[in-house]
Design a protein around this motif. Structure first.
Motif, PDB file in Angstrom:
ATOM      1  N   ARG A  68       1.137  -7.684  -9.923  1.00 50.25           N
ATOM      2  CA  ARG A  68       1.139  -6.340 -10.507  1.00 50.25           C
ATOM      3  C   ARG A  68       1.708  -5.366  -9.474  1.00 50.25           C
ATOM      4  NH1 ARG A  68      -0.366  -6.263 -15.660  1.00 50.25           N
ATOM      5  NH2 ARG A  68      -2.017  -7.690 -16.195  1.00 50.25           N
ATOM      6  N   GLU A  69       2.823  -5.725  -8.877  1.00 51.95           N
ATOM      7  CA  GLU A  69       3.403  -4.921  -7.804  1.00 51.95           C
ATOM      8  C   GLU A  69       3.767  -3.508  -8.245  1.00 51.95           C
ATOM      9  OE1 GLU A  69       4.062  -8.101  -8.390  1.00 51.95           O
ATOM     10  OE2 GLU A  69       4.040  -9.165  -6.489  1.00 51.95           O
ATOM     11  N   LYS A  70       4.077  -3.334  -9.526  1.00 53.70           N
ATOM     12  CA  LYS A  70       4.462  -2.012 -10.034  1.00 53.70           C
ATOM     13  C   LYS A  70       3.270  -1.262 -10.607  1.00 53.70           C
ATOM     14  CE  LYS A  70       9.229  -3.216 -10.814  1.00 53.70           C
ATOM     15  NZ  LYS A  70      10.336  -3.290 -11.763  1.00 53.70           N
ATOM     16  N   GLY A  71       2.127  -1.852 -10.598  1.00 51.92           N
ATOM     17  CA  GLY A  71       0.926  -1.175 -11.056  1.00 51.92           C
ATOM     18  C   GLY A  71       0.337  -1.829 -12.282  1.00 51.92           C
ATOM     19  N   PRO A  72      -0.805  -1.340 -12.681  1.00 57.97           N
ATOM     20  CA  PRO A  72      -1.527  -0.244 -12.037  1.00 57.97           C
ATOM     21  C   PRO A  72      -2.124  -0.670 -10.704  1.00 57.97           C
ATOM     22  CG  PRO A  72      -2.826  -1.129 -13.843  1.00 57.97           C
ATOM     23  CD  PRO A  72      -1.517  -1.854 -13.861  1.00 57.97           C
ATOM     24  N   GLY A  73      -2.267   0.306  -9.826  1.00 59.22           N
ATOM     25  CA  GLY A  73      -2.839   0.058  -8.514  1.00 59.22           C
ATOM     26  C   GLY A  73      -4.293   0.480  -8.460  1.00 59.22           C
ATOM     27  N   MET A  74      -4.881   0.279  -7.305  1.00 59.53           N
ATOM     28  CA  MET A  74      -6.283   0.670  -7.086  1.00 59.53           C
ATOM     29  C   MET A  74      -6.323   1.787  -6.057  1.00 59.53           C
ATOM     30  SD  MET A  74      -9.404  -1.601  -5.606  1.00 59.53           S
ATOM     31  CE  MET A  74     -10.947  -0.832  -5.123  1.00 59.53           C
ATOM     32  N   VAL A  75      -6.786   2.959  -6.486  1.00 59.05           N
ATOM     33  CA  VAL A  75      -6.948   4.083  -5.571  1.00 59.05           C
ATOM     34  C   VAL A  75      -8.103   3.763  -4.629  1.00 59.05           C
ATOM     35  CG1 VAL A  75      -7.499   6.536  -5.394  1.00 59.05           C
ATOM     36  CG2 VAL A  75      -6.098   5.710  -7.296  1.00 59.05           C
ATOM     37  N   LEU A  76      -7.863   3.955  -3.333  1.00 56.06           N
ATOM     38  CA  LEU A  76      -8.921   3.695  -2.364  1.00 56.06           C
ATOM     39  C   LEU A  76      -9.701   4.974  -2.081  1.00 56.06           C
ATOM     40  CD1 LEU A  76      -7.486   1.366   0.407  1.00 56.06           C
ATOM     41  CD2 LEU A  76      -8.936   0.806  -1.527  1.00 56.06           C
ATOM     42  N   ASN A  77     -10.945   4.980  -2.505  1.00 58.51           N
ATOM     43  CA  ASN A  77     -11.825   6.071  -2.105  1.00 58.51           C
ATOM     44  C   ASN A  77     -12.265   5.792  -0.666  1.00 58.51           C
ATOM     45  OD1 ASN A  77     -13.840   4.103  -2.223  1.00 58.51           O
ATOM     46  ND2 ASN A  77     -14.586   4.768  -4.210  1.00 58.51           N
ATOM     47  N   PRO A  78     -12.943   6.726  -0.020  1.00 58.36           N
ATOM     48  CA  PRO A  78     -13.348   6.499   1.375  1.00 58.36           C
ATOM     49  C   PRO A  78     -14.185   5.229   1.578  1.00 58.36           C
ATOM     50  CG  PRO A  78     -13.529   8.816   0.867  1.00 58.36           C
ATOM     51  CD  PRO A  78     -13.224   8.113  -0.439  1.00 58.36           C
ATOM     52  N   THR A  79     -15.067   4.909   0.638  1.00 58.73           N
ATOM     53  CA  THR A  79     -15.893   3.706   0.777  1.00 58.73           C
ATOM     54  C   THR A  79     -15.034   2.452   0.810  1.00 58.73           C
ATOM     55  OG1 THR A  79     -17.773   4.761  -0.307  1.00 58.73           O
ATOM     56  CG2 THR A  79     -17.747   2.350  -0.293  1.00 58.73           C
ATOM     57  N   PRO A 101      -4.695   6.543  -0.380  1.00 61.43           N
ATOM     58  CA  PRO A 101      -3.975   5.275  -0.381  1.00 61.43           C
ATOM     59  C   PRO A 101      -4.222   4.541  -1.705  1.00 61.43           C
ATOM     60  CG  PRO A 101      -5.868   5.167   1.093  1.00 61.43           C
ATOM     61  CD  PRO A 101      -5.814   6.559   0.550  1.00 61.43           C
ATOM     62  N   VAL A 102      -3.219   3.802  -2.141  1.00 68.65           N
ATOM     63  CA  VAL A 102      -3.324   3.002  -3.363  1.00 68.65           C
ATOM     64  C   VAL A 102      -2.889   1.586  -3.033  1.00 68.65           C
ATOM     65  CG1 VAL A 102      -2.547   2.710  -5.741  1.00 68.65           C
ATOM     66  CG2 VAL A 102      -2.835   5.012  -4.813  1.00 68.65           C
ATOM     67  N   LEU A 103      -3.746   0.615  -3.375  1.00 70.40           N
ATOM     68  CA  LEU A 103      -3.409  -0.796  -3.205  1.00 70.40           C
ATOM     69  C   LEU A 103      -2.721  -1.299  -4.466  1.00 70.40           C
ATOM     70  CD1 LEU A 103      -6.718  -2.373  -1.786  1.00 70.40           C
ATOM     71  CD2 LEU A 103      -4.721  -1.607  -0.510  1.00 70.40           C
ATOM     72  N   TYR A 104      -1.648  -2.061  -4.267  1.00 66.59           N
ATOM     73  CA  TYR A 104      -0.982  -2.758  -5.372  1.00 66.59           C
ATOM     74  C   TYR A 104      -1.110  -4.241  -5.084  1.00 66.59           C
ATOM     75  CZ  TYR A 104       0.768   1.740  -6.793  1.00 66.59           C
ATOM     76  OH  TYR A 104       0.840   3.043  -7.225  1.00 66.59           O
ATOM     77  N   PHE A 105      -1.265  -5.031  -6.147  1.00 67.81           N
ATOM     78  CA  PHE A 105      -1.602  -6.437  -5.977  1.00 67.81           C
ATOM     79  C   PHE A 105      -0.496  -7.371  -6.450  1.00 67.81           C
ATOM     80  CE2 PHE A 105      -5.568  -4.048  -6.733  1.00 67.81           C
ATOM     81  CZ  PHE A 105      -6.130  -4.220  -5.480  1.00 67.81           C
ATOM     82  N   LYS A 106      -0.463  -8.543  -5.846  1.00 70.78           N
ATOM     83  CA  LYS A 106       0.499  -9.574  -6.219  1.00 70.78           C
ATOM     84  C   LYS A 106       0.344  -9.873  -7.709  1.00 70.78           C
ATOM     85  CE  LYS A 106       2.071 -14.137  -4.881  1.00 70.78           C
ATOM     86  NZ  LYS A 106       1.839 -15.293  -4.000  1.00 70.78           N
ATOM     87  N   VAL A 140       0.868  -1.176   0.000  1.00 70.51           N
ATOM     88  CA  VAL A 140       0.000   0.000   0.000  1.00 70.51           C
ATOM     89  C   VAL A 140       0.903   1.223   0.000  1.00 70.51           C
ATOM     90  CG1 VAL A 140      -1.873   1.224   1.177  1.00 70.51           C
ATOM     91  CG2 VAL A 140      -1.673  -1.272   1.405  1.00 70.51           C
ATOM     92  N   LYS A 141       0.606   2.172  -0.879  1.00 69.90           N
ATOM     93  CA  LYS A 141       1.364   3.422  -0.933  1.00 69.90           C
ATOM     94  C   LYS A 141       0.400   4.597  -0.889  1.00 69.90           C
ATOM     95  CE  LYS A 141       5.422   2.000  -3.535  1.00 69.90           C
ATOM     96  NZ  LYS A 141       6.246   2.284  -4.708  1.00 69.90           N
ATOM     97  N   GLN A 142       0.952   5.749  -0.571  1.00 69.35           N
ATOM     98  CA  GLN A 142       0.163   6.976  -0.614  1.00 69.35           C
ATOM     99  C   GLN A 142       0.485   7.689  -1.927  1.00 69.35           C
ATOM    100  OE1 GLN A 142       1.129  10.068   2.251  1.00 69.35           O
ATOM    101  NE2 GLN A 142      -1.055  10.322   2.637  1.00 69.35           N
ATOM    102  N   ALA A 143      -0.548   8.189  -2.588  1.00 67.25           N
ATOM    103  CA  ALA A 143      -0.356   8.895  -3.854  1.00 67.25           C
ATOM    104  C   ALA A 143      -0.976  10.278  -3.771  1.00 67.25           C
ATOM    105  CB  ALA A 143      -1.001   8.114  -4.998  1.00 67.25           C
ATOM    106  N   ASN A 144      -0.368  11.214  -4.478  1.00 64.32           N
ATOM    107  CA  ASN A 144      -0.929  12.551  -4.625  1.00 64.32           C
ATOM    108  C   ASN A 144      -1.683  12.588  -5.942  1.00 64.32           C
ATOM    109  OD1 ASN A 144       0.251  13.606  -2.255  1.00 64.32           O
ATOM    110  ND2 ASN A 144       2.176  13.899  -3.328  1.00 64.32           N
ATOM    111  N   LEU A 145      -2.981  12.816  -5.870  1.00 68.18           N
ATOM    112  CA  LEU A 145      -3.829  12.823  -7.059  1.00 68.18           C
ATOM    113  C   LEU A 145      -4.362  14.222  -7.308  1.00 68.18           C
ATOM    114  CD1 LEU A 145      -5.867   9.607  -6.291  1.00 68.18           C
ATOM    115  CD2 LEU A 145      -3.808   9.808  -7.670  1.00 68.18           C
ATOM    116  N   ARG A 146      -4.295  14.642  -8.566  1.00 62.09           N
ATOM    117  CA  ARG A 146      -4.860  15.944  -8.939  1.00 62.09           C
ATOM    118  C   ARG A 146      -6.350  15.804  -9.170  1.00 62.09           C
ATOM    119  NH1 ARG A 146      -1.113  16.688 -13.622  1.00 62.09           N
ATOM    120  NH2 ARG A 146       0.579  15.700 -12.545  1.00 62.09           N
TER     121      ARG A 146
END
Length: 140
Positions: A56-67, A49-54, A30-36
């Motif tokens: 696809r460790e380098k992406g693309p990741g999934m941006v976590l919205n509050p839900t 926060p952005v989840l990265y998956f086994k 899990v990493k933190q990303a700055n999104l415009r």
């Protein structure tokens, strides 16, 4: 068939990557990303926060919205370090509130139950037709 949105450059998984199927994946990190984002016609930077998956460790990741963040916290706790190695099931919700107004839109969601099945690699198509390639009839 290729969804037209798959042809755009992007850093994150989107709902159209899944189609209408559930996909179980394992969190690699899990990493933190700055999104415009545009807010009141002004560009602002939001940290998410952005989840990265086994697989696809380098992406693309999934941006976590509050839900989705709340769903992860309810499944595996509030500390993101505890999410690593855990499995989640992604799906498309066809009735997500459109943040820009208008009707509902498709949204990528995490099922609020711990999956029991095996994890797979997220279904992100990295192969985009290239100019002059076989896709446009100008093959090599």
């Amino acid at each position: 068939m290729t969804h037209y949105k798959k042809l755009y450059s992007r850093d994150y998984i989107a709902s159209f990557d899944l189609g209408d199927k559930d996909v179980t994946v394992e969190v690699a990190h899990v990493k933190q990303a700055n999104l415009r984002k545009l807010k009141n016609k002004r560009e602002v930077i939001e940290q998410r926060p952005v989840l990265y998956f086994k697989g696809r460790e380098k992406g693309p990741g999934m941006v976590l919205n509050p839900t989705n963040g709340k769903t992860m916290a309810s499944l595996y706790g509030v500390h993101v370090e505890e999410w690593v190695g855990q499995k989640v099931t992604l799906y498309v919700d066809h009735n997500v509130r459109n943040p820009s107004g208008g009707g509902p839109v498709d949204g990528l969601r995490i099922r609020p139950v711990k999956p029991t099945g095996e994890a797979t690699t997220p279904p992100v198509d990295d192969s985009r037709p290239q100019p002059g390639g076989d896709e446009d009839g100008g093959g090599k």
